[in-house]
Design a protein around this motif. Structure first.
Motif, mmCIF file in Angstrom:
data_model
loop_
_atom_site.group_PDB
_atom_site.id
_atom_site.type_symbol
_atom_site.label_atom_id
_atom_site.label_comp_id
_atom_site.label_asym_id
_atom_site.label_seq_id
_atom_site.Cartn_x
_atom_site.Cartn_y
_atom_site.Cartn_z
ATOM 1 N N LEU A 361 39.853 38.524 43.725
ATOM 2 C CA LEU A 361 40.469 39.081 42.529
ATOM 3 C C LEU A 361 41.345 40.281 42.904
ATOM 4 O O LEU A 361 41.160 40.889 43.967
ATOM 5 N N PRO A 362 42.284 40.672 42.067
ATOM 6 C CA PRO A 362 43.010 41.921 42.308
ATOM 7 C C PRO A 362 42.032 43.084 42.452
ATOM 8 O O PRO A 362 40.917 43.037 41.901
ATOM 9 N N PRO A 363 42.399 44.135 43.190
ATOM 10 C CA PRO A 363 41.439 45.185 43.576
ATOM 11 C C PRO A 363 40.598 45.747 42.436
ATOM 12 O O PRO A 363 39.368 45.876 42.584
ATOM 13 N N GLU A 364 41.210 46.087 41.299
ATOM 14 C CA GLU A 364 40.450 46.670 40.199
ATOM 15 C C GLU A 364 39.401 45.699 39.675
ATOM 16 O O GLU A 364 38.259 46.082 39.381
ATOM 17 N N TRP A 365 39.778 44.422 39.579
ATOM 18 C CA TRP A 365 38.847 43.407 39.086
ATOM 19 C C TRP A 365 37.792 43.082 40.141
ATOM 20 O O TRP A 365 36.618 42.870 39.806
ATOM 21 N N ALA A 366 38.170 43.038 41.402
ATOM 22 C CA ALA A 366 37.207 42.784 42.477
ATOM 23 C C ALA A 366 36.156 43.886 42.515
ATOM 24 O O ALA A 366 34.960 43.620 42.732
ATOM 25 N N LYS A 367 36.580 45.127 42.288
ATOM 26 C CA LYS A 367 35.634 46.253 42.262
ATOM 27 C C LYS A 367 34.637 46.098 41.125
ATOM 28 O O LYS A 367 33.430 46.320 41.295
ATOM 29 N N ALA A 368 35.130 45.694 39.956
ATOM 30 C CA ALA A 368 34.236 45.491 38.815
ATOM 31 C C ALA A 368 33.263 44.350 39.069
ATOM 32 O O ALA A 368 32.084 44.429 38.702
ATOM 33 N N ALA A 369 33.742 43.270 39.698
ATOM 34 C CA ALA A 369 32.861 42.140 40.013
ATOM 35 C C ALA A 369 31.808 42.547 41.037
ATOM 36 O O ALA A 369 30.635 42.161 40.933
ATOM 37 N N ALA A 370 32.199 43.341 42.035
ATOM 38 C CA ALA A 370 31.248 43.792 43.055
ATOM 39 C C ALA A 370 30.175 44.683 42.435
ATOM 40 O O ALA A 370 29.010 44.643 42.838
ATOM 41 N N ALA A 371 30.562 45.481 41.429
ATOM 42 C CA ALA A 371 29.593 46.366 40.774
ATOM 43 C C ALA A 371 28.536 45.585 40.011
ATOM 44 O O ALA A 371 27.456 46.115 39.725
ATOM 45 N N ALA A 372 28.831 44.312 39.712
ATOM 46 C CA ALA A 372 27.846 43.474 39.018
ATOM 47 C C ALA A 372 26.690 43.093 39.919
ATOM 48 O O ALA A 372 25.608 42.712 39.432
ATOM 49 N N GLY A 373 26.889 43.168 41.237
ATOM 50 C CA GLY A 373 25.817 42.833 42.172
ATOM 51 C C GLY A 373 25.323 41.418 42.005
ATOM 52 O O GLY A 373 26.117 40.473 41.963
ATOM 53 N N ALA A 374 24.020 41.280 41.867
ATOM 54 C CA ALA A 374 23.415 39.952 41.734
ATOM 55 C C ALA A 374 23.414 39.437 40.300
ATOM 56 O O ALA A 374 22.916 38.339 40.035
#
Length: 410
Positions: A361-374
């Motif tokens: 995903l674009p960086p801002e969206w990838a960061k939000a997805a990563a923050a979701a964890g499991a």
């Protein structure tokens, strides 16, 4: 020289007691100083117009995907037309025009690329994670996803506009807290319930009359302009339109006044007469309902338990007849069904790709997805928000970039 027309009655009428009073707004989630030059509802309308989500509607499908031609409605032109009709209704009924227009202009912000085909595809992919609903997505956009202001996320709209966006189609909960019939099968969308827990929108009541006017304007615009676009695209035949009783009668009126009118002018005349007939009926019927109800304030109208802005029984029947005609003759026509299938492939493919590879995903969206964890549901919602915000063109290009074999909808 042409003589000026004299209105039959004072126009616009005085503010009705059932209208929303901007001076008595319930306010915003984040308190802000009053504007010296605009009412709260005028500020709401302006914020919607200046939002990124509103601009993207210019490149989102209404009925015809853009490759069909440049003259058909998009979500943006549809929203503008709904805004115009809602203002006409509100003005005639003495309601707050700015609030009606704000709800009308914002009501489709949550739509996916490719219209209802995109929504169905995204909802199918999101079924394990809470589903997708474009009204709930509109709320997410105006309350969270727009990031323009220094002091808050979203647009920080007033209570009355938010309530109108969530409830313009009617209450979401019954008096005992159960989902209404519209939401009986799947329940009220989680995004709406979550928001309501922090900023209660009285989900058991109707929205104000301005939002009811916006909802009726949406139906009027859909019916009239889908007929217009369908005829111009050649997917509806004039003979078929004349077979529908209500449209046949309008056609006879036109032919009596303007014999042998060229097709392009006939189509426009049919559309404008249809809109006028709908609006005039709605004004007369709504005035009758409001007077018969005896409600004397904005809050009383919200608690009435049934819409006070609507069509007469005869016009309701005609409107249902038109919708059935459009469903059979236009929406399910082979060219549109082929486009719907291709659009579904694009949206489903994008979701599967980015859900499995959220780092792409674009960086801002990838960061939000990563923050979701499991938390798969939370990650899926990030991917869903990203795809729902795409325009038709961007979604098609992205799909073509990712996959070797991609439907071409450009």
């Amino acid at each position: 020289m042409p003589q000026p027309m004299t209105p039959a009655a004072p126009f616009p009428p005085a503010r009705a007691p059932q209208a929303a009073n901007p001076a008595l707004s319930r306010g915003r989630i984040f308190a802000e100083p009053d504007s010296p030059s605009r009412t709260p509802f005028q500020r709401d309308r302006d914020r919607v117009i200046h939002s990124a989500a509103f601009r993207r509607l210019a490149h989102k499908t209404q009925v015809f995907i853009p490759h069909e031609g440049d003259h058909y409605r998009t979500r943006l032109t549809h929203s503008i037309e709904v805004g115009q009709i809602s203002r006409a209704l509100a003005r005639a009924l003495g309601l707050d025009e700015d609030l009606a227009e704000a709800v009308a202009l914002a009501h489709d912000l949550g739509h996916t690329p490719f219209g209802h085909a995109g929504e169905e595809a995204l909802d199918a992919k999101m079924t394990p994670y809470g589903g997708f609903d474009h009204n709930a997505q509109t709320l997410r956009i105006v309350a969270k996803l727009e990031r323009r202001y220094a002091a808050f996320d979203g647009l920080n709209l007033s209570y009355e506009t938010l309530e109108g966006l969530v409830k313009h189609n009617g209450p979401l909960l019954t008096a005992n807290g159960a989902p209404t019939r519209r939401h009986a099968k799947r329940g009220v969308p989680g995004a709406i319930l979550e928001f309501d827990a922090g900023f209660a929108l009285d989900l058991q009541t109707c929205a104000g009359l301005e939002a009811q006017a916006a909802a009726l304007a949406d139906d009027i615009a859909y019916d009239a302009h889908d007929i217009d676009d369908g005829l111009r695209a050649g997917l509806l035949a004039l003979d078929a339109v004349r077979a529908a009783p209500f449209l046949r009668d309008l056609g006879r009126e036109i032919e009596a006044l303007h014999p042998r009118l060229e097709p392009a002018r006939f189509i426009h005349e049919l559309t404008r007469r249809l809109i006028t007939r709908f609006i005039e009926d709605a004004i007369a019927e709504s005035r009758r309902r409001i007077e018969a109800s005896g409600v004397a304030s904005f809050d009383e109208a919200r608690r009435w338990g049934a819409p006070l802005v609507g069509f007469s029984p005869a016009m309701e029947a005609a409107e249902r007849e038109i919708k059935r005609f459009l469903m059979k003759s236009l929406y399910r026509s082979p060219p549109l069904m082929r486009d719907r299938e291709r659009a579904g492939v694009i949206v489903a493919g994008l979701f599967e790709h980015f859900f499995a590879r959220s780092e792409a995903l674009p960086p801002e969206w990838a960061k939000a997805a990563a923050a979701a964890g499991a938390d798969a549901a939370r990650r899926a919602r990030v991917v869903c928000d990203y795809i729902a915000g795409m325009t038709d063109r961007y979604a098609t290009i992205e799909h073509g970039r990712i996959f070797d074999e991609a439907p071409n909808l450009l």
